[in-house]
Design an enzyme around this catalytic site. Sequence first.
Site, PDB file in Angstrom:
ATOM      1  CB  SER A   1      -8.010   1.450   6.209  1.00  9.13           C
ATOM      2  OG  SER A   1      -8.501   2.756   6.377  1.00  9.13           O
TER       3      SER A   1
ATOM      4  CB  SER B   1      -7.373   4.324   3.362  1.00  6.46           C
ATOM      5  OG  SER B   1      -6.598   3.635   4.333  1.00  6.46           O
TER       6      SER B   1
ATOM      7  CE  LYS C   1      -3.745   2.101   2.771  1.00  6.82           C
ATOM      8  NZ  LYS C   1      -4.600   1.904   3.968  1.00  6.82           N
TER       9      LYS C   1
END
Length: 486
Positions: free
Chosen positions: A174, A150, A74
């Site tokens: 997230s 996210s 990520k």
Amino acid sequence: MNFEQYRRHDATGLAQRVSSGEVTPTELLRLAAGRAEETNSQLNAINRLLLDRAERTLSVPLSGPFAGVPFLVKDLAQDVGGEPTSMGSLAFAHTPVAEDSTFVRRADNAGLVLFGKTNTPELGLKGVTENRTFGATRNPWDRDRTPGGSSGGAAAAVAGGIVPMAGANDGGGSIRIPAAYCGLFGLRPGRGRVPVGPRFHEIWEGASSDHVLTRSVRDSAHMLDILAGPDTGAPFHVAPPERPYSEELQHAPGRLRIAFSTRSPLGAAVDPACRDAVEKTARQLEALGHTVEEAEPAIDGMALARCYLTLYFGQVAAMVTDGRPQDFELDTRALAMLGRALTSGEYVRAHQQWNHFGRTLGHFFQDHDLYLTPTTAALPARIGELETPRVEQLALRPLLRLDAGRLLMKTGVVDKLAFRSLARTPFTQLANLTGTPAMSVPLHRSTDGLPVGSQFMAPVGGEGRLLRLAAQLEQAHPWWDHLPPG
């Protein structure tokens, strides 16, 4: 190996094929990169390809439990040395970081072949993955909808078949929200279980945890064995598990006492599909021999939301000082303005309330082994649906020029923001503020065929308990063959 064969394996299965000589790491990278090239124009899951780094990785013999398996991290906190960690923002998109994060070093040591970074909303601040710098990431199950946030880029990459698992982190849901929206397994480890160094001491006062999004439970368990453990200079030294997490899957969970609730902690509406998923899960648990009853901890959900948003505002105010104001999105600048309006005393008092939430939840877990809720209160929003309305954007600009955050605070805007921004995802923040582990399990789908997740929370140190139950549910109600259409 062709793509359909690649897609039928999880990361553990691919590593076994590499070890046996049935396929080479170079072949797997070619398949993953080919899938990325084929789908990324539609999904926008990856915002930075690192194929040169992957080729360097493949230039030497690989070892480790996941040797040769393609992997993505990520683009938030999971630093790759020499590359920017953009956090979905123009402010950081061109500034390389000095060194690999502990997460990336441990992934490398496990033999994973890192070849890209996944998209995230700016600074990881939203439950949707849409940003001005790289654009919106789309859900493989319905490309008009968000994969959540996210860690939405990670979820889209796994659900879309690019990789069998991808790095993710969770400061307010997230990992679990994208898992629920994309039909994946998502475990958020407890506070400090996976270190976040060396660039960070802790992230969001320890509310954020790093791990992965996966299709299989065993991949998540094996990766937790790799990622967990002490790190020199880290603030937490968490007691090690009784045995490796990968071994937990061989043990039955026993007869668990499981509480469940489908009521939103904010008193907001909960989509019938999300309620139905939990009620069906409760019946499935009873059929497996567990004791299930409707109960919830005595925690004021709105008070918890206020404390969460106080953290959120304050952290954003600190983060934007590292970039030029014009490089941040309007919403981010507005959140930072509210953060600047907080006094240090208000921030500390809100943080002190976390202890009350943790103690209350701890007492609840004296009578219950796990707590089951919907992962989200709503199905995934359509792309752009949650953008700040144009009239509000226009109103924000003069307020930003005046830095009128304190004035906004006096109008009760925090409660309005708490309700509006968290109403769709009100169940996940409790685990973050209490430091407890939680997971989203993809057992059900809506009448439209969209995945719907069920969340389980465990006491501090309960990752093994969660994994044992997840393995039991995966075996009793397999989700492996539930793939996005097309």
